[in-house]
Scaffold this motif. Structure first.
Motif, PDB file in Angstrom:
ATOM      1  N   THR A 179       0.891  -1.338  -0.096  1.00 53.16           N
ATOM      2  CA  THR A 179       0.023  -0.045   0.010  1.00 53.16           C
ATOM      3  C   THR A 179       0.827   1.343  -0.041  1.00 53.16           C
ATOM      4  OG1 THR A 179      -1.639  -1.414   1.254  1.00 53.16           O
ATOM      5  CG2 THR A 179      -1.807   1.212   1.041  1.00 53.16           C
ATOM      6  N   GLY A 180       1.912   1.164   0.746  1.00 51.63           N
ATOM      7  CA  GLY A 180       2.815   2.392   0.855  1.00 51.63           C
ATOM      8  C   GLY A 180       3.329   2.648  -0.225  1.00 51.63           C
ATOM      9  N   ALA A 181       3.866   1.564  -0.975  1.00 54.07           N
ATOM     10  CA  ALA A 181       4.559   1.601  -2.287  1.00 54.07           C
ATOM     11  C   ALA A 181       3.618   2.213  -3.436  1.00 54.07           C
ATOM     12  CB  ALA A 181       5.285   0.191  -2.560  1.00 54.07           C
ATOM     13  N   GLY A 182       2.548   1.835  -3.360  1.00 51.36           N
ATOM     14  CA  GLY A 182       1.437   2.097  -4.484  1.00 51.36           C
ATOM     15  C   GLY A 182       1.407   3.914  -4.050  1.00 51.36           C
ATOM     16  N   ILE A 183       1.056   4.157  -2.903  1.00 47.32           N
ATOM     17  CA  ILE A 183       0.788   5.605  -2.813  1.00 47.32           C
ATOM     18  C   ILE A 183       2.304   6.467  -3.097  1.00 47.32           C
ATOM     19  CG2 ILE A 183       0.556   7.304  -0.855  1.00 47.32           C
ATOM     20  CD1 ILE A 183      -0.906   5.142   0.888  1.00 47.32           C
ATOM     21  N   ALA A 184       3.397   5.740  -2.829  1.00 48.25           N
ATOM     22  CA  ALA A 184       4.695   6.457  -3.207  1.00 48.25           C
ATOM     23  C   ALA A 184       4.620   6.673  -4.592  1.00 48.25           C
ATOM     24  CB  ALA A 184       5.764   5.701  -2.564  1.00 48.25           C
ATOM     25  N   GLY A 185       4.403   5.467  -5.183  1.00 48.35           N
ATOM     26  CA  GLY A 185       4.452   5.504  -6.661  1.00 48.35           C
ATOM     27  C   GLY A 185       3.436   6.542  -7.299  1.00 48.35           C
TER      28      GLY A 185
END
Length: 296
Positions: free
Chosen positions: A117-123
């Motif tokens: 989820t964090g990686a998606g938001i950062a992306g």
């Protein structure tokens, strides 16, 4: 011998009982061993896959290099192919190693859902912040892989900027215009490209003549120019076809236009056109035919 064999079996049974008791008292050892084997298999599989991807990319590059194309700078083509293959190779391995990290984290018992989820938001955040950069690189990738333009090509970008391509990179294309200015164009800004030297060029020569000119005489003289030019051994290697006379192609308020054209080697278009103009001028002047002139 029998007593010794019996003693060895007894020792083995005692060892197994002690080992089972140890595992029962320390279950984490069994879990660690089991997960360690799985993690080792994942790592080995990833390394093997990465190696196979690299070998496949090198094979593709080798096969592409072996294909020869006429009228193409093979050194520049090899650089372009190397860039494209390197991008594909690196991208696939990054995805592969990223997936492996996630699998290993899951094997050791970590919940990767918050991480994803964090990686998606950062992306998404990075995507919004670097839209133009991503756009430039994607456009540059397709310019390279589709072989739309090459270094040395004479192009026109977006029906405006014209010049010679001096450098092509994943993000930008460098074009030098006729005045010597070097223009750095982000690839994402390139909407359309007119390539004047892709595979072949066309030399077009327009001959403006006053309306009082004897048209039949002018056409006869142009036919002589074409015959002499086609027979010239200096220019034959530059030509892909015979010079064609298109006839009377245009009426202007104060003059008419006769046109001739020829398909040429990509980078010989200007030289051929200039030579045809010089021959037409020389022959027409020696036969008393004047060209139309323009007043400003």
């Amino acid at each position: 011998w029998y007593e010794r064999k019996k003693y060895i079996r007894l020792r083995e049974r005692v060892f197994m009982e002690q080992f089972e008791h140890f595992l029962a008292a320390h279950p984490w050892v069994y879990v660690l061993a089991q997960k360690g084997i799985r993690i080792a298999v994942i790592i080995a599989g990833v390394l093997l896959s990465a190696k196979l991807i690299h070998i496949a990319c090198l094979k593709i590059l080798s096969e592409a290099r072996s294909v020869k194309k006429a009228h193409v700078d093979m050194h520049e083509r090899e650089k372009r192919l190397s860039t494209v293959v390197k991008i594909i190779d690196t991208s696939l391995r990054v995805v592969l190693f990223g997936a492996a990290v996630m699998m290993v984290l899951r094997e050791v018992g970590l919940d990767i859902t918050p991480l994803l989820t964090g990686a998606g938001i950062a992306g998404v955040a990075v995507g919004f912040g670097a839209q133009s950069l991503v756009k430039d690189m994607i456009s540059g990738f397709f310019l390279l892989i589709e072989d739309q333009i090459r270094i040395g090509d004479v192009i026109q970008i977006n029906a405006g900027l014209s010049g010679t391509v001096e450098r092509m990179e994943l993000r930008v294309t460098a074009v030098r215009d006729g005045d010597g200015a070097l223009h750095i164009v982000p690839n994402g800004e390139i909407k359309s490209v007119s390539n004047r030297t892709y595979e072949f060029g066309t030399a077009v020569v327009d001959v403006p003549l006053p309306y009082a000119t004897d048209l039949q005489k002018a056409q006869k003289l142009i036919a002589e120019v074409i015959e002499g030019f086609d027979a010239d051994a200096r220019f034959k290697p530059m030509l892909y076809a015979r010079v064609e006379f298109a006839g009377l192609t245009k009426f202007e308020p104060n003059y008419m236009v006769l046109s001739l054209s020829v398909k040429t080697e990509p980078y010989s278009r200007v030289k051929v056109a200039n030579e045809l103009r010089a021959r037409v001028k020389q022959l027409f002047s020696s036969n008393g035919i004047e060209f139309a002139y323009f007043r400003t």
